[in-house]
Scaffold this motif. Structure first.
Motif, PDB file in Angstrom:
ATOM      1  N   ARG A  91     -11.310  19.726 -12.541  1.00  0.00           N
ATOM      2  CA  ARG A  91     -10.062  19.934 -13.293  1.00  0.00           C
ATOM      3  C   ARG A  91     -10.136  21.230 -14.073  1.00  0.00           C
ATOM      4  O   ARG A  91     -10.489  21.252 -15.261  1.00  0.00           O
ATOM      5  CB  ARG A  91      -9.790  18.737 -14.201  1.00  0.00           C
ATOM      6  CG  ARG A  91      -9.685  17.476 -13.377  1.00  0.00           C
ATOM      7  CD  ARG A  91      -9.269  16.275 -14.179  1.00  0.00           C
ATOM      8  NE  ARG A  91      -9.306  15.086 -13.322  1.00  0.00           N
ATOM      9  CZ  ARG A  91      -8.822  13.912 -13.649  1.00  0.00           C
ATOM     10  NH1 ARG A  91      -8.261  13.750 -14.829  1.00  0.00           N
ATOM     11  NH2 ARG A  91      -8.893  12.908 -12.807  1.00  0.00           N
TER      12      ARG A  91
ATOM     13  N   SER B 234      -0.731  17.145  -9.762  1.00  0.00           N
ATOM     14  CA  SER B 234      -1.439  16.880 -11.023  1.00  0.00           C
ATOM     15  C   SER B 234      -2.585  15.889 -10.776  1.00  0.00           C
ATOM     16  O   SER B 234      -2.648  15.216  -9.740  1.00  0.00           O
ATOM     17  CB  SER B 234      -0.471  16.319 -12.065  1.00  0.00           C
ATOM     18  OG  SER B 234       0.000  15.054 -11.640  1.00  0.00           O
ATOM     19  N   TRP B 235      -3.490  15.808 -11.758  1.00  0.00           N
ATOM     20  CA  TRP B 235      -4.637  14.901 -11.624  1.00  0.00           C
ATOM     21  C   TRP B 235      -4.267  13.497 -12.051  1.00  0.00           C
ATOM     22  O   TRP B 235      -3.515  13.305 -12.995  1.00  0.00           O
ATOM     23  CB  TRP B 235      -5.807  15.394 -12.464  1.00  0.00           C
ATOM     24  CG  TRP B 235      -6.487  16.552 -11.791  1.00  0.00           C
ATOM     25  CD1 TRP B 235      -6.389  17.864 -12.141  1.00  0.00           C
ATOM     26  CD2 TRP B 235      -7.338  16.486 -10.649  1.00  0.00           C
ATOM     27  NE1 TRP B 235      -7.125  18.631 -11.274  1.00  0.00           N
ATOM     28  CE2 TRP B 235      -7.721  17.818 -10.347  1.00  0.00           C
ATOM     29  CE3 TRP B 235      -7.816  15.460  -9.835  1.00  0.00           C
ATOM     30  CZ2 TRP B 235      -8.560  18.142  -9.276  1.00  0.00           C
ATOM     31  CZ3 TRP B 235      -8.644  15.774  -8.768  1.00  0.00           C
ATOM     32  CH2 TRP B 235      -9.017  17.107  -8.507  1.00  0.00           C
ATOM     33  N   TYR B 236      -4.845  12.542 -11.373  1.00  0.00           N
ATOM     34  CA  TYR B 236      -4.668  11.124 -11.714  1.00  0.00           C
ATOM     35  C   TYR B 236      -5.364  10.833 -13.039  1.00  0.00           C
ATOM     36  O   TYR B 236      -6.358  11.489 -13.393  1.00  0.00           O
ATOM     37  CB  TYR B 236      -5.261  10.237 -10.599  1.00  0.00           C
ATOM     38  CG  TYR B 236      -6.622  10.689 -10.124  1.00  0.00           C
ATOM     39  CD1 TYR B 236      -7.795  10.309 -10.777  1.00  0.00           C
ATOM     40  CD2 TYR B 236      -6.748  11.533  -9.023  1.00  0.00           C
ATOM     41  CE1 TYR B 236      -9.045  10.742 -10.347  1.00  0.00           C
ATOM     42  CE2 TYR B 236      -7.993  11.971  -8.580  1.00  0.00           C
ATOM     43  CZ  TYR B 236      -9.137  11.570  -9.242  1.00  0.00           C
ATOM     44  OH  TYR B 236     -10.357  12.008  -8.824  1.00  0.00           O
TER      45      TYR B 236
ATOM     46  N   VAL C 276     -10.967  17.419  -1.372  1.00  0.00           N
ATOM     47  CA  VAL C 276      -9.867  17.132  -2.302  1.00  0.00           C
ATOM     48  C   VAL C 276      -8.552  17.376  -1.576  1.00  0.00           C
ATOM     49  O   VAL C 276      -8.380  18.419  -0.928  1.00  0.00           O
ATOM     50  CB  VAL C 276      -9.952  18.055  -3.538  1.00  0.00           C
ATOM     51  CG1 VAL C 276      -8.834  17.743  -4.519  1.00  0.00           C
ATOM     52  CG2 VAL C 276     -11.316  17.925  -4.219  1.00  0.00           C
TER      53      VAL C 276
ATOM     54  N   ALA D  74      -4.130  17.185  -1.821  1.00  0.00           N
ATOM     55  CA  ALA D  74      -3.008  17.141  -2.764  1.00  0.00           C
ATOM     56  C   ALA D  74      -1.773  16.542  -2.120  1.00  0.00           C
ATOM     57  O   ALA D  74      -0.669  16.706  -2.607  1.00  0.00           O
ATOM     58  CB  ALA D  74      -2.717  18.550  -3.280  1.00  0.00           C
TER      59      ALA D  74
ATOM     60  N   LYS E 176      -5.283  14.060  -5.242  1.00  0.00           N
ATOM     61  CA  LYS E 176      -4.476  14.300  -6.444  1.00  0.00           C
ATOM     62  C   LYS E 176      -3.121  13.616  -6.264  1.00  0.00           C
ATOM     63  O   LYS E 176      -2.761  13.175  -5.169  1.00  0.00           O
ATOM     64  CB  LYS E 176      -4.287  15.801  -6.640  1.00  0.00           C
ATOM     65  CG  LYS E 176      -5.589  16.542  -6.885  1.00  0.00           C
ATOM     66  CD  LYS E 176      -5.411  18.040  -6.806  1.00  0.00           C
ATOM     67  CE  LYS E 176      -4.950  18.629  -8.126  1.00  0.00           C
ATOM     68  NZ  LYS E 176      -4.996  20.129  -8.094  1.00  0.00           N
ATOM     69  N   ARG E 177      -2.357  13.564  -7.370  1.00  0.00           N
ATOM     70  CA  ARG E 177      -1.002  13.020  -7.246  1.00  0.00           C
ATOM     71  C   ARG E 177      -0.143  13.988  -6.426  1.00  0.00           C
ATOM     72  O   ARG E 177      -0.469  15.164  -6.299  1.00  0.00           O
ATOM     73  CB  ARG E 177      -0.421  12.791  -8.636  1.00  0.00           C
ATOM     74  CG  ARG E 177      -1.190  11.691  -9.368  1.00  0.00           C
ATOM     75  CD  ARG E 177      -0.450  11.145 -10.545  1.00  0.00           C
ATOM     76  NE  ARG E 177      -0.509  12.060 -11.672  1.00  0.00           N
ATOM     77  CZ  ARG E 177      -0.458  11.671 -12.943  1.00  0.00           C
ATOM     78  NH1 ARG E 177      -0.330  10.390 -13.245  1.00  0.00           N
ATOM     79  NH2 ARG E 177      -0.499  12.553 -13.912  1.00  0.00           N
TER      80      ARG E 177
END
Ligand code: ZN
Length: 361
Positions: A162, A356-358, A273, A275, A351-352
């Motif tokens: 993050r 954005s990060w969960y 990762v 998105a 990620k959401r």
């Protein structure tokens, strides 16, 4: 301890290791792998997802003692795997993340009773500011009388993925380096220990972070499950089996503690990762083996495993992985040993959908 008898033998025959290979019993019972167990709290009044009760923890130690395990310190296992030395089958390493004070007050006395070494991955800012619920440096130093390895879990227990807004890749890696080198320096200054063993907070990282860690001379440990071999140790994110009140069945502990690494020759996967909604495809090529590979996806149960020539398997869940951290776990029965499995895990981070990060639960 059997471990010491075995080491003594290796010393005696130093320079004549071939003689060891001709010695019947250790060969029949030797291996090039081990299992690392990961705990946080040993307590009943802390969150279930990061806690195991002292009662169940003691049962784990009893199983290790009575069912043929060798509990080693982390440095011993790392050294043996790197040097490709044969180790006894069923070597297990015990680790704790975050340096909570119940490890000093509850876990350490139990481990002392069993004579087991262990490792604590310390986030040093919490210790430095004497935060309630964490060990003090005095407590950490006192544990050293008990064969404890003190290792690195960053200074502030940040999410390494993050990135602070506006920072370039390079600046972010420099910020991470300050977190990680800073923790290493604090541990060294307070305790003299300086292993450069690093546990990723939340088990999270990507290829760039893992590469950087390796460039900086650290050995990385994750939170994806599975047994450990030299390939995985050198991958930069060694597996560990997490235990907590959601995974407290002793049958589950026995399967994990006795597991072997999956004999992976080659592995491809689309990334760390994501998105957006993706169904990652994991391809594993295994060494020659018998038995059926079975895989599961977090929250989806058993998933399709397509078998190709030359022991190649294509593994893909039916549905996209959920937002947050999830895994594909694969097992293969160990030939000729009922109840034992090769175990491998690949972590996915999503990620959401808005990027954005969960929230961390
Ligand atoms: Zn942690």
């Amino acid at each position: 301890m059997v471990k010491h008898a075995f080491s003594a033998l290796l010393c005696l025959v130093n320079g004549l290791l071939i003689a060891v290979h001709g010695w019947a019993e250790p060969v029949a019972n030797s291996a090039h792998h081990g299992v690392i167990l990961q705990y946080h709290h040993i307590a009943t009044d802390t969150p279930a997802s990061t806690s195991l009760s002292p009662k169940v923890f003691r049962q784990h130690l009893e199983i290790l003692k009575t069912e043929g395990y060798h509990v080693w310190g982390l440095p011993e296992l790392v050294t043996a795997l790197r040097a490709e030395q044969a180790v006894p089958d069923r070597v297990v390493v015990i680790t704790f993340d975050d340096a909570y004070d119940d490890i000093a007050t509850t876990a350490a006395p139990l481990l002392n009773e069993f004579g087991y070494p262990f490792t604590v991955f310390v986030s040093t800012d919490f210790v430095d500011r004497k935060q309630h619920g964490y060990m003090t440096w005095d407590q950490l130093r006192a544990l050293q009388a008990q064969d404890v390895t003190l290792a690195n879990h960053t200074r502030s227990h940040l999410h390494l993925l993050r990135r602070d807004e506006g920072l370039s890749d390079r600046d972010w890696l420099q910020a991470l380096r300050r977190e990680i080198d800073g923790a290493e320096q604090r541990i060294k200054a307070e305790t003299g220990q300086n292993w450069r063993y690093f546990a990723y907070p939340y088990g999270e990282a990507d290829a760039a972070i893992i590469d950087a860690l390796q460039d900086w001379g650290y050995l990385g440990f994750g939170q994806q499950s599975g047994a450990l071999d030299k390939r995985l140790l050198e991958s930069g994110m060694a597996p560990r089996f997490p235990f907590n009140e959601h995974y407290r069945e002793l049958a589950d502990f026995r399967v994990k503690a006795s597991s072997l690494p999956l004999p992976v020759v080659q592995e491809t996967f689309p990334g760390w990762v994501f998105a957006e909604a993706v169904i990652p495809e994991l391809r594993l090529q295994l060494a020659d083996h018998k038995g059926q590979l079975t895989c599961f996806a977090s929250g989806q149960g058993p998933i399709k495993v397509l078998s190709k020539p030359q022991h190649v398997y294509v593994i893909k869940a039916p549905k996209p992985v959920a937002v947050g951290r999830s895994r594909y776990n694969c097992t293969l029965p160990v030939a000729g040993e009922a109840g034992r499995f090769h175990w491998y895990s690949r972590m996915w981070i999503r990620k959401r959908d808005d990027g954005s990060w969960y929230p961390e639960p």
